[in-house]
Design an enzyme around this catalytic site. Structure first.
Site, PDB file in Angstrom:
ATOM      1  N   SER A 103       0.811  -1.209   0.000  1.00 27.43           N
ATOM      2  CA  SER A 103       0.000   0.000   0.000  1.00 27.43           C
ATOM      3  C   SER A 103       0.851   1.267   0.000  1.00 27.43           C
ATOM      4  O   SER A 103       1.609   1.514  -0.929  1.00 27.43           O
ATOM      5  CB  SER A 103      -0.959  -0.041   1.198  1.00 27.43           C
ATOM      6  OG  SER A 103      -1.952   0.937   1.087  1.00 27.43           O
ATOM      7  N   ASP A 243      -2.549   6.179  -3.340  1.00 30.37           N
ATOM      8  CA  ASP A 243      -1.356   5.561  -2.755  1.00 30.37           C
ATOM      9  C   ASP A 243      -0.912   4.410  -3.654  1.00 30.37           C
ATOM     10  O   ASP A 243      -1.420   4.234  -4.758  1.00 30.37           O
ATOM     11  CB  ASP A 243      -1.604   5.116  -1.313  1.00 30.37           C
ATOM     12  CG  ASP A 243      -2.689   4.052  -1.200  1.00 30.37           C
ATOM     13  OD1 ASP A 243      -3.472   3.897  -2.152  1.00 30.37           O
ATOM     14  OD2 ASP A 243      -2.753   3.373  -0.163  1.00 30.37           O
ATOM     15  N   ASP A 245      -1.255   1.215  -3.901  1.00 30.64           N
ATOM     16  CA  ASP A 245      -2.193   0.232  -4.460  1.00 30.64           C
ATOM     17  C   ASP A 245      -3.554   0.841  -4.752  1.00 30.64           C
ATOM     18  O   ASP A 245      -4.495   0.130  -5.089  1.00 30.64           O
ATOM     19  CB  ASP A 245      -2.331  -0.980  -3.538  1.00 30.64           C
ATOM     20  CG  ASP A 245      -2.996  -0.653  -2.205  1.00 30.64           C
ATOM     21  OD1 ASP A 245      -2.976   0.531  -1.805  1.00 30.64           O
ATOM     22  OD2 ASP A 245      -3.511  -1.569  -1.547  1.00 30.64           O
TER      23      ASP A 245
END
Length: 450
Positions: A103, A243, A245
């Site tokens: 992430s 971000d 992902d």
């Protein structure tokens, strides 16, 4: 307490903590747990995707090997956003999905996160079952051979289905809004231009050229400084930052001010409520949402239900009680009429839709949202979970809350990953709020400090 799984899958420094060996075990054990009860007795199908980290392919190959070893058919999606994978698992009727991503974390880290056939993160019980198999001394899982082994199918064109899904949630083009989009050099980078061009958006992009090493590097939802500068420089009405992902979205208004998840939910939620589409007139957030958010909602007749920290808990509360909007201050926003997980690109599109429908700027849409000053201090302690057993700490909190007289709040909670006690307060001014926190921190340090 789980040994490997945290609040968002298994994470750690790639090739040191999260090794190829561990990825293989997670594929083998996780794949078995998620598909052993397949009702029709046919071959199980699992989708696998990753973000743009250099370690992604290494872990992907190891993970897929583990899945194949228990006879699972793997649909390899290549680079895909986490919410995109969640959607595709459901759209394809797959048995499970696995995303390789950390992430918003730096490039050194990576993670492995499982989704069930419903596109949702696994329950604690399922994760515990996987961990028990990983730690078993002797691997007794099936070892098929020949036609019993799994196969790999290239499913990179699954991205077309996901982009079409996003476009179908928007009833009209989004022309007339100039926006700058920050892709964090992450998983969304390859999809942004196609998606926003299809919707006639006047847009420019930054940080959409991943090289394996630059994901989240001074860009994206956790580093918005450059985006803020570009919005002002280009005279744009909006900035959107995803971000690594793309499961979260942070915005920037026309003046270059950062707009977090609370503010985004306020804008979208207010619009939905005005049009009778906010189910039960409620928005679900975590305890970290600003008190100003709740006060602003109250003035509009909207209720705020709060959960513990983690988008998983927001999602569970929404499903359990039929709510349609929820999320976190950090930019995870769930619009359940369209998707059951936080989706940064979906959130950005619907924020733009509200701006177009109302003809208002982000500043105008947020005019009634007055954020309370917030102070957060992390205190190193010997035992973060014992704070309620220290009467002096409890008394200090009670004393501060009494002085606040309803014009502020205190939140004390243990860190999820470190031996820290987080002391947070919100109050009428920065100075007064700092004083409130200092009073509590002093007692915590004396009573519980290292």
């Amino acid at each position: 307490m789980l040994k490997y799984f945290g609040t968002d899958g298994v994470r750690g420094e790639a090739n040191k903590v999260l090794t190829p060996e561990m990825a293989f075990k997670l594929g083998r054990m996780g794949g078995y747990v998620l598909t052993k009860e397949k009702e029709d007795g046919g071959q199980a199908r699992v989708l696998v995707s990753r973000d743009t980290r250099i370690s992604g392919e290494m872990l992907e190959h190891a993970l897929i090997s583990g899945l194949l070893s228990v006879g699972i058919e793997v649909l390899e999606c290549g680079v895909m956003t986490t919410p995109g994978l969640s959607y595709l698992v459901q759209a394809q009727g797959a048995d499970a999905g696995v995303q390789i991503s950390a992430s918003h974390n730096p490039v050194e880290d990576n993670g492995i996160k499982f989704f069930g056939s419903n596109g949702l993160k696994l329950s604690d019980a399922k994760e515990e079952e996987i961990e028990e198999l990983i730690d078993t001394k002797q691997d007794m899982l099936p070892r098929p051979s020949a036609e019993g082994l799994g196969t790999v199918t290239d499913f990179r064109d699954g991205s077309n289905k996901y982009i079409q899904f996003l476009e179908n949630t928007i009833p009209e083009d989004l022309s007339g809004i100039k926006v700058v989009i920050d892709g964090a050099n992450g998983a969304a980078s390859a999809f942004i231009s196609r998606l926003f061009a299809d919707l006639d958006v006047d847009f420019t992009t930054i940080s959409t050229h991943p090289n394996g090493l630059n994901i989240n590097d001074h860009c994206g939802a956790t580093h918005t400084a450059r985006l803020q500068e570009e919005v002002v420089k280009q005279g744009a009405q909006l900035g959107l930052a995803f971000d690594g992902d793309a499961d979260r979205c942070i915005a920037v208004d026309e003046n270059g001010n950062e707009v977090d998840g609370d503010h985004i939910m306020y804008v979208i939620g207010s619009y939905l409520a005005d049009h009778g589409r906010l189910k039960k007139d409620t928005i679900v957030t975590t305890v970290m949402s600003n008190l100003g958010f709740t006060k602003a909602l109250e003035r509009r007749g909207i209720k705020n239900v709060r959960t513990q920290v983690g988008d998983r808990y927001v999602s569970e509360e929404m499903r359990a009680n039929g709510y349609s909007l929820g999320g976190e201050q950090s930019g995870h926003v769930i619009i359940s009429d369209y998707h059951n997980t936080g989706d940064g690109m979906l959130t950005g599109l619907h924020l733009m839709l509200v701006m177009k429908k109302t003809g208002k700027s982000l500043t105008e849409l947020l005019a009634d949202f007055k954020e309370y000053p917030q102070v957060l201090v992390n205190v190193p302690v010997k035992d973060k979970n014992s704070w309620k057993n220290h009467q002096a700490v409890v008394d200090a909190i009670d004393s501060v809350e009494k002085d606040m007289a309803g014009n502020g709040r205190v939140l004390v909670r243990p860190s999820g990953t470190q031996e820290l006690l987080r002391v947070m307060a919100e109050g009428p001014t920065q100075e007064i709020t700092q004083e409130y926190v200092d009073r509590i921190v002093k007692v915590v340090t004396t009573e519980m400090g290292e």
